[in-house]
Design a protein around this motif. Structure first.
Motif, PDB file in Angstrom:
ATOM      1  N   ASP A 560       5.197  -1.385  -0.071  1.00  0.00           N
ATOM      2  CA  ASP A 560       6.522  -1.821  -0.526  1.00  0.00           C
ATOM      3  C   ASP A 560       6.724  -1.589  -2.021  1.00  0.00           C
ATOM      4  N   ALA A 561       5.810  -0.888  -2.653  1.00  0.00           N
ATOM      5  CA  ALA A 561       5.912  -0.583  -4.085  1.00  0.00           C
ATOM      6  C   ALA A 561       5.658   0.906  -4.282  1.00  0.00           C
ATOM      7  N   PRO A 562       6.598   1.757  -3.837  1.00  0.00           N
ATOM      8  CA  PRO A 562       6.332   3.206  -3.817  1.00  0.00           C
ATOM      9  C   PRO A 562       6.095   3.821  -5.184  1.00  0.00           C
ATOM     10  N   ARG A 563       6.736   3.307  -6.230  1.00  0.00           N
ATOM     11  CA  ARG A 563       6.545   3.912  -7.547  1.00  0.00           C
ATOM     12  C   ARG A 563       5.142   3.615  -8.082  1.00  0.00           C
ATOM     13  N   LEU A 564       4.650   2.406  -7.834  1.00  0.00           N
ATOM     14  CA  LEU A 564       3.291   2.085  -8.257  1.00  0.00           C
ATOM     15  C   LEU A 564       2.281   2.856  -7.410  1.00  0.00           C
ATOM     16  N   ALA A 565       2.543   2.975  -6.119  1.00  0.00           N
ATOM     17  CA  ALA A 565       1.650   3.749  -5.257  1.00  0.00           C
ATOM     18  C   ALA A 565       1.583   5.201  -5.704  1.00  0.00           C
ATOM     19  N   ALA A 566       2.712   5.739  -6.145  1.00  0.00           N
ATOM     20  CA  ALA A 566       2.749   7.149  -6.546  1.00  0.00           C
ATOM     21  C   ALA A 566       1.875   7.412  -7.766  1.00  0.00           C
ATOM     22  N   VAL A 567       1.865   6.493  -8.739  1.00  0.00           N
ATOM     23  CA  VAL A 567       1.019   6.730  -9.912  1.00  0.00           C
ATOM     24  C   VAL A 567      -0.447   6.538  -9.565  1.00  0.00           C
ATOM     25  N   VAL A 568      -0.751   5.642  -8.624  1.00  0.00           N
ATOM     26  CA  VAL A 568      -2.137   5.485  -8.179  1.00  0.00           C
ATOM     27  C   VAL A 568      -2.624   6.787  -7.545  1.00  0.00           C
ATOM     28  N   GLU A 569      -1.806   7.359  -6.675  1.00  0.00           N
ATOM     29  CA  GLU A 569      -2.191   8.609  -6.009  1.00  0.00           C
ATOM     30  C   GLU A 569      -2.366   9.740  -7.017  1.00  0.00           C
ATOM     31  N   LEU A 570      -1.439   9.838  -7.977  1.00  0.00           N
ATOM     32  CA  LEU A 570      -1.503  10.932  -8.943  1.00  0.00           C
ATOM     33  C   LEU A 570      -2.712  10.788  -9.858  1.00  0.00           C
ATOM     34  N   ALA A 571      -2.945   9.590 -10.370  1.00  0.00           N
ATOM     35  CA  ALA A 571      -4.086   9.386 -11.267  1.00  0.00           C
ATOM     36  C   ALA A 571      -5.393   9.697 -10.551  1.00  0.00           C
ATOM     37  N   ALA A 572      -5.518   9.223  -9.309  1.00  0.00           N
ATOM     38  CA  ALA A 572      -6.745   9.467  -8.554  1.00  0.00           C
ATOM     39  C   ALA A 572      -6.948  10.955  -8.298  1.00  0.00           C
ATOM     40  N   ALA A 573      -5.862  11.638  -7.933  1.00  0.00           N
ATOM     41  CA  ALA A 573      -5.973  13.069  -7.639  1.00  0.00           C
ATOM     42  C   ALA A 573      -6.365  13.856  -8.883  1.00  0.00           C
ATOM     43  N   ARG A 574      -5.721  13.578 -10.020  1.00  0.00           N
ATOM     44  CA  ARG A 574      -5.997  14.338 -11.240  1.00  0.00           C
ATOM     45  C   ARG A 574      -7.356  13.984 -11.835  1.00  0.00           C
ATOM     46  N   ALA A 575      -7.897  12.825 -11.499  1.00  0.00           N
ATOM     47  CA  ALA A 575      -9.207  12.424 -12.028  1.00  0.00           C
ATOM     48  C   ALA A 575     -10.350  12.916 -11.150  1.00  0.00           C
ATOM     49  N   GLY A 576     -10.027  13.504  -9.992  1.00  0.00           N
ATOM     50  CA  GLY A 576     -11.089  13.870  -9.062  1.00  0.00           C
ATOM     51  C   GLY A 576     -11.794  12.643  -8.537  1.00  0.00           C
TER      52      GLY A 576
END
Length: 734
Positions: A560-576
C-alpha cells in the motif's frame, strides 16, 4: 489519536498553530499568505512588481528570496521556477532578499520546505507576469493576445515579426488587472525544470570570494567571544577582570544575561586570549548525567503514555500462536557541530539596529535583536531605539542573511544574535561575536536523546499482525517554548513513527515526554532521525526472525506504499543486493519524510583498527519532480556524510557539570578518507516536488546498523556503532 487524524495535513496545522504562538519554524510557514499575494501586479517606479517578481524598465528581472542559502542550492533552484514561466535564462534573474514584512509570513528556512512551498507560488507569480506582459504588448499593437508569445525576455508577435523587450512593457503590464487564473507551462514545454544549470553559489566558494557571516568586517567593529555557565542563570563566582583587560587589544569585559560573560577586543585572537586570562568559574551545576538521563527514559518506557497514533482495533492484545518479538533502542544526544561556529555582527545605534549573520530565520533574528535591544542596558539608548524608532514592531531593524557554513537546525537559534546586539549596545560600536568551538559544542541545543521499545507479534507467515512502538524523549517544542505542548504529544517527537507505511493490521505509537535537563532543539530531519533508526532496525530484526530476506520482507509489507516500495527495489537492484564482496555485508533501510521517499543500501566491513568501515552507499530517492537533479544528488550525498558522523563516530555525553566533549578531538567528524562511495539514483516522477535537504539522513544509520548486524550476527541497537575486541557491536544485548 487515530490514524486518520494524524495526517501530514494535521501535522502542518499543529505546527502552524505553534508557529503563530511561538515562532516555530517547521513546514507550516504561512504558505497561504504566499498564495494570496503572489501575482498581485502593481505599479512601481521600476516597472512591474508583485510580491515575488519585479521586472524593471531596463529589462532586469529580480526575484525576492525568503530562503537562506546554506549549501542546499536555493539560489540556483528557485530561479528555475521563475525562468520557466517567464521564458528567460535562469542566470538573467537577479536575486534580492525579501523585505521582513508580514506579507511573506515567517522567513525561515527549514523542514525541507523551500522548493515545496515555492513550487506553486513562484510559478504562478511568474506566469501572471508573463500573461500581463503579453497582454500589454498585444494592446500596444492592437492584436490578439493569442498571436503573441513570450520568449527570451521579449514578447513576439508571430504574424508581423514584431517584438518588444519585457522592460519596455513593464509599466504597461503593471497597469493591467491580474487574471484570476493563469496557465502554467506543461512538463513537455520545460526548458529548465528537470535540468541542472551550474550552481550560482559554487564559483565564489571555490575562489574564496563568498562572504559568510564570520567574514563580515564592518568599519570600526570590535570582536567578542563569550563563555557561558554550565547551566543558564548561574553567575560567575570567580573571574580575573584585571588580567583580561591587561591583554593587548582587549577593550572591555561585559556580563551578559544568564550568567555568560564576553571579552570585547580588537580581534578574535585578542578576545580569546583575554577570555583565557579572565578564567571565569561558575558554581558546580550538578546536572543530570548520562546515567540519570538513561534511567529517566528507560523508566518512562514502562509507564502509561499518551497514544500518538493508532491503526486498527487495539483490543486483542494477544493472538494465539503468534511469535512475540521485542527490542529496545537507545539514541544519544547529538550536536550540530557546524564547521562555521555561531557568529553574528551587530550595529545597535541611535538610528536602529543592523545585523549581519548566517541564519536560517531572518524573522527570528530580527525578533531576537528587538528583544536584546529591550533588555538590560543603558536606559536612554533603549528609549531612543525601542520607543522612538518603533523597534517593538521590528521597524528599523535590518537583518542581512549571509551564506551559512552549516545550518542543520542550529541556525534557527538566535542566541549569538542577541549577544551581538547586547554587546554593541553596551560598548557603543559594532561588535562581531564569535563563539569558540568549545562553547559551540558545550552550549548547543542538541538532538534529544530517545529510548524506544518496539514489540510485534508475527503470524504464521512471519509478517507482523500487531505493532507497538513506545518512545521516551524530551520535547523539542516544549524545550523551546515551555507550556506549548498541552496534551503531552509533541508532533515532532513522533514523526517517522506514526503513520507506519508497513501494512500491519493493528499498530500503535505512544510517546512519553520527559525533561532530562538538557537544552534540545531542531537537528537535521528532527524526530525522523531517531524514529527511523528504531523502526528500520526493528523491521530488519523481524525479517531475520521470520527467515525472510530483508528486502523481500519490506516489499511484502509495502503493497500500500508503492513509492516507498519503488525506492527499495531500485536501491537493492543498483547495489547488487545479496552479493556483497567477500568480508563485506549489506544492510538496507527506507523512510518517507518531508514529501520524499528514500531507500539506502550500505555495504560495510570490519576496519583494520576494529571499527566499522562503510565502503559504499547506494541511495534511491523519489522526491517528485526533481527541479535541479544535481542538487538533489548533492543533498543526498551531504545528508549521508552528515549522518555517518552520528552513526559511527560522535555523540554528546553529559556529566554532572554539563557536556563533556569540547572539540573535534573528542567529537570527531567524518573524515574525507572515510567517506564512502555514494551512488544516487533519482526516480522519474511527475508528482509535485518533495523535500531533499533532510530525507537523506534518516535511512543511513539503520542501513549501516543492519549491515553491521548482518556482518557480526549481533544486533545494533544504539549509536554510535562500536565494535569490541572480538569485532562484535559493543552495544549487543541492549
Amino acid at each position: 489519536m487515530t490514524e486518520g487524524k494524524f495526517s501530514p495535513t494535521r501535522r502542518r496545522l499543529i505546527v502552524g498553530a505553534l508557529a503563530a504562538g511561538a515562532g516555530l519554524y517547521v513546514a507550516a510557514r504561512l504558505a497561504g499568505s504566499r498564495d494570496t499575494t503572489a501575482g498581485n501586479g502593481a505599479m512601481s517606479d521600476t516597472g512591474y512588481t508583485d510580491t515575488w517578481v519585479e521586472i524593471r524598465t531596463d529589462g532586469r528581472i529580480v526575484l525576492r528570496l525568503t530562503e537562506a542559502e546554506m549549501g542546499q542550492g536555493v539560489t540556483t533552484s528557485l530561479p528555475l521556477l521563475v525562468a520557466e514561466e517567464l521564458a528567460v535564462a535562469p542566470d538573467t534573474i537577479e536575486l534580492a532578499p525579501a523585505p521582513l514584512t508580514s506579507v511573506y509570513g515567517e522567513q525561515t528556512t527549514g523542514g525541507s520546505t523551500s522548493i515545496r512551498e515555492a513550487w506553486p507560488v513562484l510559478r504562478r507569480s511568474a506566469a501572471t507576469a508573463r500573461v500581463q506582459l503579453v497582454a500589454a504588448a498585444a494592446a500596444r499593437w492592437g492584436v490578439d493576445d493569442a498571436d503573441c508569445r513570450a520568449a527570451d525576455g521579449r514578447v513576439h508577435h508571430g504574424p508581423s515579426g514584431r517584438s518588444l523587450a519585457y522592460g519596455a512593457l513593464a509599466l504597461d503590464a503593471a497597469r493591467l488587472e491580474p487574471p484570476a487564473e493563469v496557465a502554467l507551462t506543461a512538463p513537455g514545454e520545460w526548458h529548465w525544470i528537470g535540468h541542472s544549470p551550474p550552481r550560482r553559489d559554487v564559483p565564489a566558494k571555490l575562489t574564496g570570494e563568498a562572504v559568510f557571516g564570520i567574514d563580515i568586517d564592518r568599519p570600526g567593529a570590535l570582536v567578542a567571544t563569550v563563555a557561558h555557565p554550565p547551566a543558564p542563570g548561574r553567575e560567575p563566582v570567580r573571574m580575573d577582570t584585571g588580567a583580561a583587560r591587561a591583554v593587548a587589544g582587549v577593550h572591555d569585559v561585559v556580563p551578559l544575561s544568564g550568567g555568560a560573560v564576553a571579552v570585547v577586543a580588537d580581534g578574535y585572537w585578542a578576545a580569546r586570549r583575554g577570555l583565557d586570562a579572565l578564567a571565569p568559574e561558575w558554581p558546580p551545576a550538578r546536572l543530570p548525567d548520562d546515567a540519570a538521563i538513561a534511567a529517566t527514559l528507560d523508566a518512562a518506557l514502562d509507564t502509561d503514555m499518551p497514544t500518538a497514533w493508532r491503526r486498527g482495533t487495539p483490543t486483542d492484545e494477544h493472538v494465539t500462536g503468534d511469535t512475540l518479538v521485542s527490542a529496545r533502542y537507545r539514541l544519544p544526544l547529538q550536536a550540530h557541530a557546524c564547521l562555521e561556529p555561531p557568529n553574528a555582527t551587530a550595529a545597535a545605534g541611535d538610528d536602529g539596529i543592523e545585523v549581519w549573520t548566517g541564519t536560517q530565520s531572518r524573522s527570528r533574528a530580527r525578533d531576537s535583536a528587538v528583544a536584546a535591544a529591550r533588555g538590560s542596558g543603558p536606559g536612554a539608548l533603549i528609549a531612543r531605539v525601542v520607543n522612538r524608532l518603533g523597534l517593538a514592531a521590528g521597524n528599523n531593524v535590518t537583518v542581512h542573511g549571509m551564506l551559512i557554513g552549516g545550518g542543520f537546525g542550529r541556525r534557527l537559534e538566535q542566541d549569538y544574535v542577541a549577544e551581538a546586539v547586547a554587546l554593541s549596545r553596551t560598548v557603543g560600536a559594532p561588535v562581531k561575536v564569535i563563539w569558540s568551538r568549545e562553547e559551540d559544542l558545550r552550549h548547543d541545543v542538541y538532538r534529544p536523546p530517545s529510548h524506544h521499545l518496539l514489540e510485534a507479534r508475527l503470524g504464521p507467515d512471519g509478517l507482523p499482525r500487531q505493532w507497538r512502538h513506545r518512545i521516551a524523549a524530551p520535547s523539542v517544542v516544549e524545550s523551546l517554548w515551555p507550556g506549548s505542548v498541552t496534551d503531552g504529544l509533541d508532533p515532532l517527537a513522533v514523526e517517522g513513527a506514526v503513520a507506519l507505511p508497513y501494512a500491519v493490521p493493528r499498530a500503535a505509537v505512544g510517546y512519553a515526554m520527559r525533561d532530562v535537563g538538557v537544552p534540545v532543539g531542531m537537528w537535521r530531519s528532527v524526530g525522523h532521525s531517531y524514529n527511523a533508526f528504531a523502526v528500520e532496525c526493528f523491521v530488519d530484526e523481524l525479517a531475520v526472525q521470520a527467515g525472510i530476506d530483508p528486502v523481500d520482507y519490506r516489499l511484502r509489507l509495502l503493497a500500500d506504499a508503492p513509492r516507498l516500495a519503488a525506492v527499495v527495489e531500485l536501491a537493492a537492484a543498483r547495489a547488487g543486493w545479496g552479493s556483497p564482496r567477500a568480508g563485506h555485508a549489506q544492510g538496507i533501510a527506507a523512510h518517507a519524510c518531508f514529501g520524499s521517499y528514500v531507500a539506502q543500501v550500505a555495504e560495510v566491513s570490519r576496519d583494520d583498527d576494529g571499527g566499522v568501515r562503510v565502503h559504499r552507499v547506494v541511495c534511491a530517492v523519489d522526491c517528485g519532480i526533481a527541479v535541479h537533479p544535481d542538487t538533489v544528488a548533492a543533498q543526498m550525498e551531504g545528508a549521508i556524510a552528515f549522518a555517518l558522523t552520528a552513526t559511527l563516530y560522535s555523540r554528546i555525553t553529559r556529566g554532572t557539570n554539563g557536556t563533556v566533549e569540547s572539540n573535534f578531538h573528542d567529537f570527531p567528524l567524518l573524515r574525507f578518507s572515510r567517506m564512502p562511495r555514494v551512488d544516487v539514483h533519482i526516480l522519474p516522477s511527475r508528482e509535485p516536488p518533495g523535500g531533499v535537504g533532510e530525507p537523506g539522513v534518516p535511512p543511513l544509520a539503520p542501513a549501516v546498523a543492519n549491515a553491521v548486524s548482518a556482518l557480526t550476527g549481533h544486533r545494533v541497537r544504539t549509536l554510535p556503532i562500536r565494535l569490541d575486541r572480538d569485532g562484535q557491536p559493543s552495544a549487543r544485548g541492549e
